[in-house]
Design an enzyme around this catalytic site. Structure first.
Site, PDB file in Angstrom:
ATOM      1  N   LYS A  51      -7.222  15.283   3.915  1.00 37.10           N
ATOM      2  CA  LYS A  51      -5.827  15.577   3.619  1.00 37.10           C
ATOM      3  C   LYS A  51      -5.660  16.964   3.001  1.00 37.10           C
ATOM      4  O   LYS A  51      -4.706  17.680   3.315  1.00 37.10           O
ATOM      5  CB  LYS A  51      -5.239  14.510   2.692  1.00 37.10           C
ATOM      6  CG  LYS A  51      -5.505  13.074   3.138  1.00 37.10           C
ATOM      7  CD  LYS A  51      -5.190  12.815   4.588  1.00 37.10           C
ATOM      8  CE  LYS A  51      -5.537  11.394   4.980  1.00 37.10           C
ATOM      9  NZ  LYS A  51      -5.520  11.158   6.425  1.00 37.10           N
TER      10      LYS A  51
ATOM     11  N   GLU B 225       0.468  15.312  -4.871  1.00 42.36           N
ATOM     12  CA  GLU B 225       1.531  15.766  -3.979  1.00 42.36           C
ATOM     13  C   GLU B 225       2.879  15.433  -4.606  1.00 42.36           C
ATOM     14  O   GLU B 225       3.049  14.375  -5.217  1.00 42.36           O
ATOM     15  CB  GLU B 225       1.395  15.067  -2.629  1.00 42.36           C
ATOM     16  CG  GLU B 225       2.367  15.510  -1.560  1.00 42.36           C
ATOM     17  CD  GLU B 225       2.081  14.798  -0.256  1.00 42.36           C
ATOM     18  OE1 GLU B 225       1.212  15.277   0.503  1.00 42.36           O
ATOM     19  OE2 GLU B 225       2.695  13.748   0.000  1.00 42.36           O
TER      20      GLU B 225
ATOM     21  N   HIS C 165       3.984   2.065   0.732  1.00 39.09           N
ATOM     22  CA  HIS C 165       3.388   3.122   1.552  1.00 39.09           C
ATOM     23  C   HIS C 165       2.632   2.592   2.768  1.00 39.09           C
ATOM     24  O   HIS C 165       1.988   3.371   3.476  1.00 39.09           O
ATOM     25  CB  HIS C 165       2.454   4.013   0.720  1.00 39.09           C
ATOM     26  CG  HIS C 165       3.050   4.474  -0.564  1.00 39.09           C
ATOM     27  ND1 HIS C 165       4.130   5.333  -0.607  1.00 39.09           N
ATOM     28  CD2 HIS C 165       2.746   4.180  -1.855  1.00 39.09           C
ATOM     29  CE1 HIS C 165       4.456   5.558  -1.873  1.00 39.09           C
ATOM     30  NE2 HIS C 165       3.641   4.860  -2.655  1.00 39.09           N
TER      31      HIS C 165
ATOM     32  N   ARG D 170      -7.262   9.928  14.862  1.00 35.72           N
ATOM     33  CA  ARG D 170      -7.660   8.682  15.524  1.00 35.72           C
ATOM     34  C   ARG D 170      -6.467   8.112  16.266  1.00 35.72           C
ATOM     35  O   ARG D 170      -5.361   8.666  16.214  1.00 35.72           O
ATOM     36  CB  ARG D 170      -8.139   7.669  14.483  1.00 35.72           C
ATOM     37  CG  ARG D 170      -7.098   7.418  13.392  1.00 35.72           C
ATOM     38  CD  ARG D 170      -7.454   6.286  12.470  1.00 35.72           C
ATOM     39  NE  ARG D 170      -6.616   6.202  11.296  1.00 35.72           N
ATOM     40  CZ  ARG D 170      -5.398   5.682  11.240  1.00 35.72           C
ATOM     41  NH1 ARG D 170      -4.849   5.216  12.355  1.00 35.72           N
ATOM     42  NH2 ARG D 170      -4.724   5.637  10.117  1.00 35.72           N
TER      43      ARG D 170
END
Length: 506
Positions: free
Chosen positions: A116, A200, A235, A292
């Site tokens: 990430k 973040e 999430h 993926r």
């Protein structure tokens, strides 16, 4: 083309991949842990090999065991599915060392995009707007606290190697930071073997929109359009659809261009997904790349008419993509719900156990991807995803109606499922209007369901129903007397026939 493919996964995605192999005339080899010996993917595969005890760390996460099976089974390719080792660069490297083709991106692309923090760095170098946050892993709680105070709360702690909502924690206040950092890191270690996290900025009520990409080894990179995944619980995506109800042709092109640009910069090949957050002004921000096949890939297949798994296999075999992305436009609308073995009435507690009976929905526009069957015991060792129910229609309204109908047909006994939750969501006016965001479902679940809530027009329907019922009661009373003698004389097989007609159980 490949002769035999090792499917390094389990459940519905393993079934999905081996079916694509069968259509292509490729033999499949499955792997299974001790508790998965009787699983559907084991039954359907051409060959199946045991790889150890139930814990993932001793079976599905063991690269050495997978390579041993690939060697013994004579496999010339390996498909990782999603989850487990699908985004671990060590797997494609091990495949390369063993002379087995990995059906997915290279290890270098995974490291450049799948991480990430590395993905955020590449996005900024590629002029792709990203959510404010760190570009490097956050090593300590004190470091995270300093970053949070600079950005301002709320923030998200996210696993560097994460995906699927694992290793992610929302932190609203400084007092929550220590526990959230510990929990996110611990979950990341258990899920991905990597406990690093980064910080973040948390955007308030954005929409989650992602772009499906395909890239071959000859340099062609295409966008297959977007999927909206804003209906999430903590999430974790629960409902996905394509196209997004907020999408415009201009926004679709801008997001597609950004996704393709990022994939080119990372030297990406095979299937992948570039995820974005979109705010109320239709400004979009790069979130991450899933290197993926996505759980929600069927909605893209339904609106494009493409088979993404077959395309993955063809790309890995060196074939060229036969189309440019400018030729891909969504046809109709598709919705997917993820059916889990869990009890929404008991805080979504997992519901393992034996499936005593099941009835699969069917009919126009309905697709069911699943890895279960009647009599199978759902283990408590893995993600409780049972099935993915996908509906397609000419419009979003028709698709919602078909999905409602199919959820009414779907029945499983012996375990609990979250099917009732989806029936509630599809009846919500906000969802029907497409007015959703990433915390919409969490907010909905905080409210008690309104038992007396009815859909528009249903009051008239109820009044008509009452009138019809009274008329039927009167008619039945009159006919009962007239036919009493005849009923007494009726034969037993006629009575049994009537009983069967009145039995509406699936």
């Amino acid at each position: 083309m490949f002769r035999k493919i090792l499917i390094a996964n389990r459940g519905e995605i393993a079934v999905r991949i081996l079916r694509a192999c069968r259509e292509l005339g490729i033999r499949s080899a499955a792997v299974f842990s001790d508790v998965d010996r009787k699983s559907l993917h084991v039954r359907l595969a051409d060959e199946a090999y045991p790889i150890g005890p139930a814990p993932s760390a001793e079976s599905y996460l063991r690269i050495d065991k997978l390579m041993d099976v690939a060697r013994r089974a004579g496999c010339d390719a390996l498909h990782p599915g999603y989850g487990f080792l699908a985004e671990n660069p060590a797997l494609p490297r091990a495949c390369g060392d063993a002379g087995v083709t990995f059906i997915g991106p290279s290890a270098e692309s995974m490291e450049a995009l799948g991480s990430k923090t590395a993905g955020r760095q590449l996005a900024r170098r590629s002029d792709v707007p990203s959510v404010p946050g760190t570009n490097d892993p956050t090593e300590t709680v004190d470091q995270a606290r300093a970053l949070a105070e600079n950005m301002g709360f709320p923030i998200l702690l996210k696993a560097v190697a994460g995906g699927g909502g694992k290793g992610m924690r929302l932190v609203n206040r400084a007092e929550e930071l220590v526990a959230a950092f510990r929990d996110a890191s611990s979950e990341a270690v258990n899920s991905f073997g990597d406990g690093r996290v980064y910080v973040e900025k948390y955007l308030l009520k954005p929409r989650h929109v992602e772009i499906q990409i395909l890239a071959d080894v000859h340099g062609r990179v295409v966008s297959l359009g977007e999927r909206e995944c804003s209906v999430q619980r903590r999430h974790q995506k629960l409902i996905e659809e394509a196209p997004s109800s907020i999408m415009t042709p201009d926004l679709r092109k801008k997001m597609g261009d950004a996704a393709v640009r990022l994939a080119r910069a990372g030297g990406y090949t095979n299937a992948g997904t570039v995820e974005f957050l979109v705010d109320a002004n239709l400004d979009f921000y790069f979130l991450e790349v899933n290197t993926r096949l996505q759980v929600e890939h069927p909605v893209t297949e339904q609106v494009t008419g493409l088979d993404l798994v077959k395309l993955q296999i063809a790309i890995a075999a060196g074939h060229r993509l036969p189309f440019a992305w400018e030729t891909i436009t969504p046809r109709g609308h598709a919705l997917e719900v993820r059916l889990y073995a869990e009890d929404p009435e008991n805080n979504f507690f997992p519901s393992p156990g034996k499936i005593l009976s099941r009835h699969a929905p069917s009919g126009p526009g309905i697709r069911l991807d699943e890895g279960v069957y009647e009599g199978w015991t759902v283990p408590n060792d893995y993600d409780p995803l049972l099935s993915k129910l996908i509906a397609w229609g000419n419009s979003r309204e028709e698709t919602i109606a078909r999905l409602r109908r199919s959820l009414e047909e779907y029945t499983v006994t012996g375990i609990k499922t979250n099917a009732a939750l989806f029936r509630r969501i599809l009846a919500e006016s906000d969802f029907v209007r497409g007015e959703i965001h990433t915390t919409w479902l969490d907010e909905l679940l905080q409210r008690q369901p309104h038992a007396n809530t009815v859909e528009e027009g249903s009051e008239d329907a109820a009044a008509i129903g009452v009138a019809v019922w009274h008329a039927m009661q009167t008619a039945n009373a009159n006919s009962a007397q007239a036919s009493a003698a005849g009923q007494q004389a009726a034969s037993r097989w006629k009575r049994d026939g009537r009983d069967r007609q009145l039995d509406h159980r699936p």
